[in-house]
Design a protein around this motif. Structure first.
Motif, PDB file in Angstrom:
ATOM      1  N   ASN A 167      11.242  80.302  33.070  1.00 32.13           N
ATOM      2  CA  ASN A 167      10.798  79.186  32.218  1.00 32.13           C
ATOM      3  C   ASN A 167       9.597  79.348  31.244  1.00 32.13           C
ATOM      4  O   ASN A 167       9.351  78.555  30.422  1.00 32.13           O
ATOM      5  N   THR A 169       6.770  78.789  31.756  1.00 32.47           N
ATOM      6  CA  THR A 169       5.728  77.876  31.860  1.00 32.47           C
ATOM      7  C   THR A 169       5.245  77.824  33.464  1.00 32.47           C
ATOM      8  O   THR A 169       5.960  78.532  34.237  1.00 32.47           O
ATOM      9  N   PRO A 172       4.922  72.026  37.168  1.00 23.65           N
ATOM     10  CA  PRO A 172       4.456  70.742  36.530  1.00 23.65           C
ATOM     11  C   PRO A 172       3.378  70.476  37.428  1.00 23.65           C
ATOM     12  O   PRO A 172       2.361  69.773  36.990  1.00 23.65           O
ATOM     13  N   GLU A 185       5.218  67.760  32.254  1.00 20.63           N
ATOM     14  CA  GLU A 185       6.328  68.788  31.969  1.00 20.63           C
ATOM     15  C   GLU A 185       6.257  68.968  30.269  1.00 20.63           C
ATOM     16  O   GLU A 185       6.410  67.889  29.712  1.00 20.63           O
ATOM     17  N   PRO A 186       6.554  70.139  29.880  1.00 20.51           N
ATOM     18  CA  PRO A 186       6.401  71.624  30.243  1.00 20.51           C
ATOM     19  C   PRO A 186       4.776  71.804  30.582  1.00 20.51           C
ATOM     20  O   PRO A 186       4.102  71.243  29.733  1.00 20.51           O
ATOM     21  N   CYS A 187       4.432  72.607  31.644  1.00 22.46           N
ATOM     22  CA  CYS A 187       3.187  72.883  32.009  1.00 22.46           C
ATOM     23  C   CYS A 187       3.023  74.120  31.226  1.00 22.46           C
ATOM     24  O   CYS A 187       2.963  75.238  32.068  1.00 22.46           O
TER      25      CYS A 187
END
Length: 229
Positions: A167, A169, A172, A185-187
């Motif tokens: 991802n 990322t 979250p 999100e996205p973190c």
């Protein structure tokens, strides 16, 4: 005389509750030992992971047996004023108290050592399995959601994990916003750095220390009632 009767009644009621708790723990412990798969279906992956480290069934049976004996001796001793039953009851309480004090001392002395040891075990597991192993990922998601924490130390624990590689990322929960109580999100790495969500080990220690005074006061009150009885 009325005061003695009141204390006797309260002691009987309190120990009867302990007795019922012991019976319940014994029943659950026997059920887990005999029919473990059914237990895992009800409680899901969290219990499955826990049972890799502790034999839950035997632990519950042992704890239930102690509470069962303690509650029975307390009720019987309070009602009949049996010196033998009350002395046995007191000795069991004394052993439990000594064990609690010893556990507290060990926990305080070896907290830092335990943190370093767990870091060597947990962080590599996160980097290897988070995002690829369903049960492992769900356990961590449940923990992070409940404690409002991120990873073992912080968001950097997830760098290089299957979740991060797929991802690009972080989870979250690593961008949890205390203001509105939601996970963002996205973190991204920038957001994670900005939020500075504490690791789960630190958050767990904080919760224990925050409630230590309350728990200690309750335990002291119960102990005083038992000794008075």
């Amino acid at each position: 005389m009325q005061c003695f009767t009141f204390i006797k009644t309260m002691m009987t009621l309190f120990n009867f509750l302990i007795f019922l708790c012991g019976v319940a723990l014994l029943a659950v412990g026997i059920w887990v030992s005999i029919d473990g798969p059914s237990f895992l279906k009800i409680f899901g992956p969290l219990s499955s992971s826990a049972m890799q480290f502790v034999n839950v069934g035997y632990f519950l049976i042992a704890a239930g047996a102690v509470l069962f004996a303690l509650g029975f001796l307390g009720c019987y001793g309070a009602q009949t004023e049996s010196k033998c039953a009350l002395m046995t009851f007191f000795l069991i309480l004394l052993l439990i108290f000594i064990a609690e004090v010893a556990a507290a001392v060990v926990a305080l002395v070896y907290t830092t050592m335990a943190e370093h040891f767990l870091t060597l075990l947990v962080v590599p597991a996160i980097k290897q399995d988070y995002g690829s192993q369903k049960d492992f990922t769900q356990v961590w998601n449940t923990t992070m959601a409940g404690l409002k924490c991120c990873g073992f130390n912080n968001y950097t624990d997830f760098e290089g994990s299957p979740y991060f590689m797929q991802n690009h990322t972080f989870p979250p929960y690593c961008c949890f916003d205390n203001g509105n109580g939601t996970a963002t999100e996205p973190c991204t790495e920038e957001k994670a750095k900005d939020k500075i969500v504490e690791g789960c080990f630190g958050q767990l220690l904080y919760n224990i220390r925050t409630n230590a005074v309350t728990v200690g006061a309750v335990a002291a009150g119960i102990g005083g009632l038992e000794v008075r009885g």
